[in-house]
Design an enzyme around this catalytic site. Structure first.
Site, PDB file in Angstrom:
ATOM      1  N   HIS A 188      -7.196  -5.257   2.782  1.00 48.85           N
ATOM      2  CA  HIS A 188      -6.002  -4.716   3.418  1.00 48.85           C
ATOM      3  C   HIS A 188      -5.410  -5.781   4.321  1.00 48.85           C
ATOM      4  CE1 HIS A 188      -6.722  -0.372   2.532  1.00 48.85           C
ATOM      5  NE2 HIS A 188      -7.970  -0.798   2.446  1.00 48.85           N
TER       6      HIS A 188
ATOM      7  N   ASP B 105       0.851  -1.196   0.000  1.00 45.91           N
ATOM      8  CA  ASP B 105       0.000   0.000   0.000  1.00 45.91           C
ATOM      9  C   ASP B 105       0.885   1.243   0.000  1.00 45.91           C
ATOM     10  OD1 ASP B 105      -1.780   2.167   0.894  1.00 45.91           O
ATOM     11  OD2 ASP B 105      -3.175   0.574   1.453  1.00 45.91           O
TER      12      ASP B 105
ATOM     13  N   HIS C 215     -11.069  -4.909  -2.576  1.00 46.41           N
ATOM     14  CA  HIS C 215      -9.687  -5.142  -2.150  1.00 46.41           C
ATOM     15  C   HIS C 215      -9.671  -5.454  -0.666  1.00 46.41           C
ATOM     16  CE1 HIS C 215     -10.387  -0.817  -1.610  1.00 46.41           C
ATOM     17  NE2 HIS C 215      -9.433  -0.819  -0.687  1.00 46.41           N
TER      18      HIS C 215
END
Length: 135
Positions: free
Chosen positions: A103, A32, A101
């Site tokens: 994390h 990220d 998505h």
């Protein structure tokens, strides 16, 4: 299906460079760019799904299996003390990019990453209401 305007579709397809940790025919896992902690990664499906409401069950299951695989490997690599797996759906829940998505957030003792909330109370009234509606 791809969304030609979606930045995560472009990253997953390799059209935009990323720090790729893993790739297969269905997913790309990247670091990220705005990490909550050292090693914060994102699992991106190569097909476009707005969020968990839209993704098919098979791909969702593959994403969770991949999350497990990545967390086990990254724990060894990073030496972290734990992991959060976070998946947001819709703006009120923190979703800012509308491409499903996940994390993968490594946790370290004393890291002060804020992923907690004050505990509420499950009242009998609310419990009964929800259980009845779920029938």
């Amino acid at each position: 299906m791809k969304d030609k305007e979606c930045i995560f579709c472009k990253i997953a397809a390799g059209e935009i460079p990323s720090a790729t940790l893993y790739e297969d025919e269905d997913f790309r896992v990247i670091l990220d760019l705005g990490p909550a902690s050292k090693g914060h990664a994102l699992i991106l499906p190569k097909e476009h799904y707005r969020n968990l409401y839209d993704i098919d069950e098979e791909t969702a299951a593959k994403a969770m299996k991949l999350a497990r695989k990545m967390v086990k490997k990254m724990t060894d690599v990073l030496g972290c003390d734990g992991y959060n797996i976070v998946q947001n759906n819709e703006p009120c829940a923190g979703q800012t990019v509308f491409h499903f998505h996940m994390h993968l957030i490594p946790r370290y003792e004393g890291d002060h990453v804020g992923l907690s909330w004050p505990a509420g109370e499950l009242t009998e009234e609310v419990k009964t209401e929800i259980l009845e509606k779920m029938k």
